[in-house]
Design a protein around this motif. Sequence first.
Motif, PDB file in Angstrom:
ATOM      1  N   MET A   1       2.689   2.959   8.711  1.00  0.00           N
ATOM      2  CA  MET A   1       2.088   1.765   8.435  1.00  0.00           C
ATOM      3  C   MET A   1       2.423   0.598   9.490  1.00  0.00           C
ATOM      4  O   MET A   1       1.495  -0.197   9.440  1.00  0.00           O
TER       5      MET A   1
ATOM      6  N   VAL B   1      -4.304  -1.917   5.313  1.00  0.00           N
ATOM      7  CA  VAL B   1      -3.037  -1.846   5.856  1.00  0.00           C
ATOM      8  C   VAL B   1      -2.886  -2.947   6.829  1.00  0.00           C
ATOM      9  O   VAL B   1      -2.007  -3.763   7.030  1.00  0.00           O
ATOM     10  N   GLN B   2      -4.076  -3.004   7.745  1.00  0.00           N
ATOM     11  CA  GLN B   2      -4.078  -4.044   8.840  1.00  0.00           C
ATOM     12  C   GLN B   2      -4.036  -5.601   8.119  1.00  0.00           C
ATOM     13  O   GLN B   2      -3.206  -6.433   8.618  1.00  0.00           O
TER      14      GLN B   2
ATOM     15  N   VAL C   1      -0.081   0.664  12.354  1.00  0.00           N
ATOM     16  CA  VAL C   1      -1.184   0.486  11.928  1.00  0.00           C
ATOM     17  C   VAL C   1      -1.117  -1.197  11.839  1.00  0.00           C
ATOM     18  O   VAL C   1      -2.232  -1.842  12.455  1.00  0.00           O
ATOM     19  N   GLN C   2      -0.346  -1.936  11.310  1.00  0.00           N
ATOM     20  CA  GLN C   2      -0.048  -3.060  11.370  1.00  0.00           C
ATOM     21  C   GLN C   2      -0.016  -3.968  12.637  1.00  0.00           C
ATOM     22  O   GLN C   2      -0.645  -4.691  13.044  1.00  0.00           O
TER      23      GLN C   2
ATOM     24  N   ILE D   1      -8.040   3.537   4.768  1.00  0.00           N
ATOM     25  CA  ILE D   1      -7.327   2.606   4.256  1.00  0.00           C
ATOM     26  C   ILE D   1      -6.811   1.772   5.402  1.00  0.00           C
ATOM     27  O   ILE D   1      -5.986   0.734   5.255  1.00  0.00           O
ATOM     28  N   MET D   2      -7.257   2.196   6.803  1.00  0.00           N
ATOM     29  CA  MET D   2      -6.579   1.362   7.831  1.00  0.00           C
ATOM     30  C   MET D   2      -6.807  -0.183   7.766  1.00  0.00           C
ATOM     31  O   MET D   2      -6.099  -1.063   8.173  1.00  0.00           O
TER      32      MET D   2
ATOM     33  N   ASP E   1      -5.953   9.825   3.607  1.00  0.00           N
ATOM     34  CA  ASP E   1      -5.894   9.998   5.091  1.00  0.00           C
ATOM     35  C   ASP E   1      -5.898   8.480   5.686  1.00  0.00           C
ATOM     36  O   ASP E   1      -6.728   7.551   4.824  1.00  0.00           O
ATOM     37  N   VAL E   2      -5.331   8.269   6.441  1.00  0.00           N
ATOM     38  CA  VAL E   2      -4.964   6.685   6.691  1.00  0.00           C
ATOM     39  C   VAL E   2      -6.230   5.937   7.340  1.00  0.00           C
ATOM     40  O   VAL E   2      -6.519   4.850   7.151  1.00  0.00           O
TER      41      VAL E   2
ATOM     42  N   ILE F   1       0.752  -1.251  -0.159  1.00  0.00           N
ATOM     43  CA  ILE F   1       0.121  -0.038  -0.114  1.00  0.00           C
ATOM     44  C   ILE F   1       0.880   1.284  -0.013  1.00  0.00           C
ATOM     45  O   ILE F   1       1.812   1.362   0.820  1.00  0.00           O
TER      46      ILE F   1
ATOM     47  N   SER G   1      -2.938  -6.377   5.062  1.00  0.00           N
ATOM     48  CA  SER G   1      -1.641  -6.598   4.687  1.00  0.00           C
ATOM     49  C   SER G   1      -0.824  -7.385   5.816  1.00  0.00           C
ATOM     50  O   SER G   1       0.032  -8.076   5.301  1.00  0.00           O
TER      51      SER G   1
ATOM     52  N   ASP H   1       0.922  10.933   6.277  1.00  0.00           N
ATOM     53  CA  ASP H   1       1.099  10.157   5.223  1.00  0.00           C
ATOM     54  C   ASP H   1       1.161   8.700   5.968  1.00  0.00           C
ATOM     55  O   ASP H   1       1.718   8.414   6.695  1.00  0.00           O
ATOM     56  N   VAL H   2       0.325   7.605   5.085  1.00  0.00           N
ATOM     57  CA  VAL H   2       0.295   6.563   5.682  1.00  0.00           C
ATOM     58  C   VAL H   2       1.576   5.820   5.849  1.00  0.00           C
ATOM     59  O   VAL H   2       1.859   4.886   6.596  1.00  0.00           O
TER      60      VAL H   2
ATOM     61  N   ALA I   1      -0.529   4.822  -0.238  1.00  0.00           N
ATOM     62  CA  ALA I   1      -1.717   5.695  -0.465  1.00  0.00           C
ATOM     63  C   ALA I   1      -0.963   6.818   0.313  1.00  0.00           C
ATOM     64  O   ALA I   1      -0.559   6.935   1.405  1.00  0.00           O
ATOM     65  N   ARG I   2      -1.322   8.071  -0.227  1.00  0.00           N
ATOM     66  CA  ARG I   2      -1.133   9.208   0.595  1.00  0.00           C
ATOM     67  C   ARG I   2      -2.385   9.777   1.077  1.00  0.00           C
ATOM     68  O   ARG I   2      -2.371  11.026   1.834  1.00  0.00           O
TER      69      ARG I   2
END
Lengths: 209, 209
Positions: B80, A83-84, B83-84, A79-80, A75-76, A70, A86, B75-76, A72-73
């Motif tokens: 990252m 990301v989790q 979040v993971q 796509i939380m 807002d987290v 991922i 993944s 920025d995510v 992405a730029r």
Amino acid sequence: MRVLGVDPGLTRCGLGVVEGRRGGTLRMVAVDVVRTAPEVPLEQRLLAVSQRIEAWIAEHGPDAVAVERIFARSDVSTIMGTVQASGLALVAAARAGVEVGTHTPSEVKAAVCGNGRADKAQVTAMVTRILALDSPPRPADAADALAVGIAQIWRGGGQRRLDAAAGTGRPVGAGWDDAVAAQAPARQRAAERWAEAERRARQSTRRSR
Amino acid sequence: MRVLGVDPGLTRCGLGVVEGRRGGTLRMVAVDVVRTAPEVPLEQRLLAVSQRIEAWIAEHGPDAVAVERIFARSDVSTIMGTVQASGLALVAAARAGVEVGTHTPSEVKAAVCGNGRADKAQVTAMVTRILALDSPPRPADAADALAVGIAQIWRGGGQRRLDAAAGTGRPVGAGWDDAVAAQAPARQRAAERWAEAERRARQSTRRSR
């Protein structure tokens, strides 16, 4: 080699198993989408995704697990879950002692379409062609997971060329077109699209200098 | 009740076990920070964090796992791993059938400091006081994990008051100061700080209307 491709997500997580080798034909072994409902508590959704990935690794015994990376730029918060999910796929692979590969969306698109900015329909069409499927993979969402699996098998030797097509502008090496041409005739158009996209990528790289 | 608080991270993941009940004294059972090196492959780092959290759940048998919720607008790519790691903590809890709670940083700060915008030093000082520790928790990073654990125990009944202190401006109910006052005398200052912070929070809530 056999690869489990994962298109991570919480509402929908695509799983696709692809088998074959670089320069040979590829075939689809299995494809599915894990769905979890937004009204279910987050930890239960994550557990469901995690358990399904673990079950697929146990069932299909892949040599590698490939996960879309991922980048992405945005807002987290939006796509939380992605990301989790993944992270869960990576841990499931590591826990099973299976090799891991990660590929950005543009690397995956460059691998299967020869163009790092290909759209969803193009990816689906190329996945259908590369795996010689009678019809587009179902469920439709899972095409991306298969594409990630294909990218894992193909990117080894075509790395620099793929990076060039993805727009990173590194020098382009030989070998890739040979590999694609070795695919069955029905998939010859892949090489043609690839070459065309690569020319375009080169031009845009030059322009951006 | 016993709570495992998790301050998620990949380079450093804080773990703190806190025991007690709302209105009673709280004590620290264990505290540690899981560290993984940036040069280790991502999946191995995630696995290490995951296994340590699982081991702590097995060893300490918490009634709940409390995880700091991430609300970053940055920025995510920079968060990252955080979040993971939070996803891994949630899955570990769900897998073990343990209740899960998530708290935003301002909710945690409001719970332990009475001010949703308290700084790191304040959080550490209050955690030390609330748990009646002889010195600040070591490693220092782990204070946040203990704070999350404390928040899980305290937020049940103090929810509205805490939300008010966190700046959400909901009506403030009774009971909280009583609960804090019931702590040992050494921690009486917590209530004083709380009341002062709350007054400030009320004023700023009023101003922002």
